[in-house]
Design a protein around this motif. Structure first.
Motif, PDB file in Angstrom:
ATOM      1  N   ASP A 286     -11.002  28.784  53.598  1.00 60.91           N
ATOM      2  CA  ASP A 286     -11.812  29.971  53.864  1.00 60.91           C
ATOM      3  C   ASP A 286     -11.005  31.032  54.613  1.00 60.91           C
ATOM      4  O   ASP A 286     -11.118  32.223  54.331  1.00 60.91           O
ATOM      5  N   ARG A 287     -10.183  30.602  55.552  1.00 59.20           N
ATOM      6  CA  ARG A 287      -9.329  31.536  56.308  1.00 59.20           C
ATOM      7  C   ARG A 287      -8.338  32.240  55.382  1.00 59.20           C
ATOM      8  O   ARG A 287      -8.088  33.438  55.523  1.00 59.20           O
ATOM      9  N   ILE A 288      -7.795  31.514  54.424  1.00 57.33           N
ATOM     10  CA  ILE A 288      -6.853  32.111  53.466  1.00 57.33           C
ATOM     11  C   ILE A 288      -7.581  33.134  52.592  1.00 57.33           C
ATOM     12  O   ILE A 288      -7.089  34.248  52.378  1.00 57.33           O
ATOM     13  N   VAL A 289      -8.758  32.769  52.096  1.00 60.20           N
ATOM     14  CA  VAL A 289      -9.515  33.677  51.227  1.00 60.20           C
ATOM     15  C   VAL A 289      -9.908  34.932  52.006  1.00 60.20           C
ATOM     16  O   VAL A 289      -9.834  36.045  51.478  1.00 60.20           O
ATOM     17  N   GLU A 290     -10.312  34.763  53.263  1.00 58.54           N
ATOM     18  CA  GLU A 290     -10.666  35.925  54.094  1.00 58.54           C
ATOM     19  C   GLU A 290      -9.455  36.841  54.276  1.00 58.54           C
ATOM     20  O   GLU A 290      -9.569  38.062  54.142  1.00 58.54           O
ATOM     21  N   ALA A 291      -8.297  36.275  54.565  1.00 67.07           N
ATOM     22  CA  ALA A 291      -7.081  37.084  54.714  1.00 67.07           C
ATOM     23  C   ALA A 291      -6.735  37.780  53.400  1.00 67.07           C
ATOM     24  O   ALA A 291      -6.342  38.956  53.390  1.00 67.07           O
ATOM     25  N   ALA A 292      -6.911  37.082  52.289  1.00 63.59           N
ATOM     26  CA  ALA A 292      -6.612  37.670  50.979  1.00 63.59           C
ATOM     27  C   ALA A 292      -7.598  38.782  50.638  1.00 63.59           C
ATOM     28  O   ALA A 292      -7.209  39.813  50.084  1.00 63.59           O
ATOM     29  N   ALA A 293      -8.873  38.598  50.972  1.00 60.73           N
ATOM     30  CA  ALA A 293      -9.883  39.627  50.689  1.00 60.73           C
ATOM     31  C   ALA A 293      -9.573  40.913  51.447  1.00 60.73           C
ATOM     32  O   ALA A 293      -9.726  42.013  50.911  1.00 60.73           O
ATOM     33  N   ARG A 294      -9.112  40.787  52.675  1.00 58.27           N
ATOM     34  CA  ARG A 294      -8.718  41.970  53.448  1.00 58.27           C
ATOM     35  C   ARG A 294      -7.455  42.597  52.845  1.00 58.27           C
ATOM     36  O   ARG A 294      -7.358  43.810  52.702  1.00 58.27           O
ATOM     37  N   ALA A 295      -6.503  41.749  52.504  1.00 65.04           N
ATOM     38  CA  ALA A 295      -5.214  42.232  52.004  1.00 65.04           C
ATOM     39  C   ALA A 295      -5.349  42.979  50.677  1.00 65.04           C
ATOM     40  O   ALA A 295      -4.719  44.024  50.490  1.00 65.04           O
TER      41      ALA A 295
ATOM     42  N   TYR B  22      -4.011  44.592  44.532  1.00 63.15           N
ATOM     43  CA  TYR B  22      -3.656  43.268  44.012  1.00 63.15           C
ATOM     44  C   TYR B  22      -2.152  43.079  43.942  1.00 63.15           C
ATOM     45  O   TYR B  22      -1.625  42.050  44.349  1.00 63.15           O
ATOM     46  N   ASN B  23      -1.444  44.077  43.436  1.00 60.46           N
ATOM     47  CA  ASN B  23       0.002  43.928  43.289  1.00 60.46           C
ATOM     48  C   ASN B  23       0.748  44.062  44.602  1.00 60.46           C
ATOM     49  O   ASN B  23       1.877  43.617  44.718  1.00 60.46           O
ATOM     50  N   GLY B  24       0.124  44.660  45.594  1.00 63.36           N
ATOM     51  CA  GLY B  24       0.750  44.796  46.904  1.00 63.36           C
ATOM     52  C   GLY B  24       0.445  43.640  47.833  1.00 63.36           C
ATOM     53  O   GLY B  24       0.748  43.693  49.019  1.00 63.36           O
ATOM     54  N   THR B  25      -0.160  42.595  47.289  1.00 66.14           N
ATOM     55  CA  THR B  25      -0.587  41.452  48.086  1.00 66.14           C
ATOM     56  C   THR B  25       0.213  40.219  47.698  1.00 66.14           C
ATOM     57  O   THR B  25       0.036  39.680  46.604  1.00 66.14           O
ATOM     58  N   GLY B  26       1.099  39.788  48.578  1.00 64.67           N
ATOM     59  CA  GLY B  26       1.921  38.613  48.316  1.00 64.67           C
ATOM     60  C   GLY B  26       1.382  37.375  49.002  1.00 64.67           C
ATOM     61  O   GLY B  26       0.743  37.453  50.055  1.00 64.67           O
ATOM     62  N   VAL B  27       1.630  36.232  48.403  1.00 65.75           N
ATOM     63  CA  VAL B  27       1.170  34.957  48.946  1.00 65.75           C
ATOM     64  C   VAL B  27       1.719  34.730  50.350  1.00 65.75           C
ATOM     65  O   VAL B  27       0.986  34.324  51.262  1.00 65.75           O
ATOM     66  N   ALA B  28       2.996  34.996  50.551  1.00 65.86           N
ATOM     67  CA  ALA B  28       3.597  34.755  51.868  1.00 65.86           C
ATOM     68  C   ALA B  28       2.917  35.588  52.947  1.00 65.86           C
ATOM     69  O   ALA B  28       2.634  35.086  54.052  1.00 65.86           O
ATOM     70  N   ASP B  29       2.631  36.844  52.643  1.00 66.13           N
ATOM     71  CA  ASP B  29       1.968  37.705  53.629  1.00 66.13           C
ATOM     72  C   ASP B  29       0.552  37.228  53.935  1.00 66.13           C
ATOM     73  O   ASP B  29       0.113  37.276  55.077  1.00 66.13           O
ATOM     74  N   ILE B  30      -0.150  36.788  52.922  1.00 62.63           N
ATOM     75  CA  ILE B  30      -1.524  36.296  53.131  1.00 62.63           C
ATOM     76  C   ILE B  30      -1.502  35.032  53.974  1.00 62.63           C
ATOM     77  O   ILE B  30      -2.303  34.881  54.905  1.00 62.63           O
ATOM     78  N   MET B  31      -0.614  34.125  53.653  1.00 62.91           N
ATOM     79  CA  MET B  31      -0.529  32.879  54.421  1.00 62.91           C
ATOM     80  C   MET B  31      -0.162  33.172  55.873  1.00 62.91           C
ATOM     81  O   MET B  31      -0.713  32.569  56.796  1.00 62.91           O
ATOM     82  N   LYS B  32       0.737  34.112  56.087  1.00 63.65           N
ATOM     83  CA  LYS B  32       1.110  34.493  57.444  1.00 63.65           C
ATOM     84  C   LYS B  32      -0.093  35.089  58.178  1.00 63.65           C
ATOM     85  O   LYS B  32      -0.354  34.750  59.335  1.00 63.65           O
ATOM     86  N   ALA B  33      -0.848  35.957  57.499  1.00 59.61           N
ATOM     87  CA  ALA B  33      -2.034  36.561  58.110  1.00 59.61           C
ATOM     88  C   ALA B  33      -3.085  35.508  58.450  1.00 59.61           C
ATOM     89  O   ALA B  33      -3.848  35.672  59.404  1.00 59.61           O
ATOM     90  N   ALA B  34      -3.116  34.424  57.671  1.00 56.08           N
ATOM     91  CA  ALA B  34      -4.059  33.337  57.928  1.00 56.08           C
ATOM     92  C   ALA B  34      -3.522  32.363  58.979  1.00 56.08           C
ATOM     93  O   ALA B  34      -4.202  31.394  59.325  1.00 56.08           O
ATOM     94  N   GLY B  35      -2.297  32.616  59.466  1.00 58.29           N
ATOM     95  CA  GLY B  35      -1.699  31.755  60.478  1.00 58.29           C
ATOM     96  C   GLY B  35      -1.138  30.468  59.916  1.00 58.29           C
ATOM     97  O   GLY B  35      -1.064  29.455  60.611  1.00 58.29           O
ATOM     98  N   LEU B  36      -0.703  30.516  58.651  1.00 53.01           N
ATOM     99  CA  LEU B  36      -0.207  29.325  57.977  1.00 53.01           C
ATOM    100  C   LEU B  36       1.162  29.588  57.365  1.00 53.01           C
ATOM    101  O   LEU B  36       1.578  30.733  57.242  1.00 53.01           O
ATOM    102  N   THR B  37       1.807  28.520  56.945  1.00 52.95           N
ATOM    103  CA  THR B  37       3.099  28.670  56.279  1.00 52.95           C
ATOM    104  C   THR B  37       2.885  28.819  54.785  1.00 52.95           C
ATOM    105  O   THR B  37       1.890  28.353  54.226  1.00 52.95           O
ATOM    106  N   HIS B  38       3.836  29.456  54.139  1.00 60.87           N
ATOM    107  CA  HIS B  38       3.769  29.671  52.692  1.00 60.87           C
ATOM    108  C   HIS B  38       3.684  28.351  51.941  1.00 60.87           C
ATOM    109  O   HIS B  38       3.027  28.262  50.896  1.00 60.87           O
ATOM    110  N   GLY B  39       4.319  27.331  52.455  1.00 62.23           N
ATOM    111  CA  GLY B  39       4.360  26.040  51.776  1.00 62.23           C
ATOM    112  C   GLY B  39       3.002  25.391  51.566  1.00 62.23           C
ATOM    113  O   GLY B  39       2.829  24.597  50.644  1.00 62.23           O
TER     114      GLY B  39
END
Length: 193
Positions: free
Chosen positions: A14-23, A29-46
């Motif tokens: 849910d935290r990832i989806v919330e960060a992605a919805a804001r991003a 859509y094209n300006g939103t990268g997985v690494a940035d979303i994971m970082k915004a959610a306080g998580l690692t890209h892995g």
């Protein structure tokens, strides 16, 4: 290796989806990268693939979340407003200065509408469902709700509101931005706030 509980995994998802919805509302859509979303959610890209099959799957959930938040806001306004004033209050809130300035938490359709034709079917399907919900909600505020004329007016009302917000955000002239929002409210026969 420590495993997280199902509740913790759902909360993280849910935290990832919330960060992605804001991003997506902020950067598209094209300006939103997985690494940035994971970082915004306080998580690692892995950890991304423990939650999503693909970037597109995450974007579809983010589009759904962002659209749901828009509809829920309008539903809350309608719920606490006398029925004969609900549409007016909804339009005023939608075309308010506050909403204009809140792109990353505001209406996903206004923030992302022009990008939709280039998205994968799952993203478009999520957005379409939420747009239909908004149209239905507006239709239910019409005095002749249930009649084809109410649905047609709801289509036009949502189109005017979304279009005015897109244009008001697009221009760099604050007076023109205000004039666009005020003209839309006037055309909708809704006084500006």
């Amino acid at each position: 290796m420590k495993r997280s509980s199902p509740g913790a995994k759902e909360a993280t998802h849910d935290r990832i989806v919330e960060a992605a919805a804001r991003a997506i509302r902020r950067s598209g859509y094209n300006g939103t990268g997985v690494a940035d979303i994971m970082k915004a959610a306080g998580l690692t890209h892995g950890g991304f693939y423990a939650h999503f099959e693909s970037r597109e799957a995450m974007l579809a959930e983010a589009a759904d979340r962002a659209g749901r938040e828009s509809v829920e806001l309008m539903e809350r306004i309608a719920a606490v407003t006398p029925p004969d004033q609900a549409l007016q209050r909804m339009a005023q809130a939608y075309l308010s200065k506050e909403h204009l300035e809140s792109i990353e938490t505001g209406c996903a359709t206004a923030a992302l509408g022009s990008e939709m034709p280039r998205q994968v079917p799952a993203v478009r399907r999520a957005a379409t469902r939420r747009i239909k919900e908004m149209i239905d909600l507006v239709s239910r505020q019409m005095p002749d709700w249930g009649q084809p004329s109410a649905h047609e007016r709801a289509l036009a009302t949502v189109s005017v509101m979304v279009g005015a917000l897109i244009l008001a955000r697009a221009v760099d002239d604050p007076r023109l931005s205000d004039a666009l929002r005020e003209a839309a409210l006037k055309q909708l026969s809704v006084p500006a706030n």
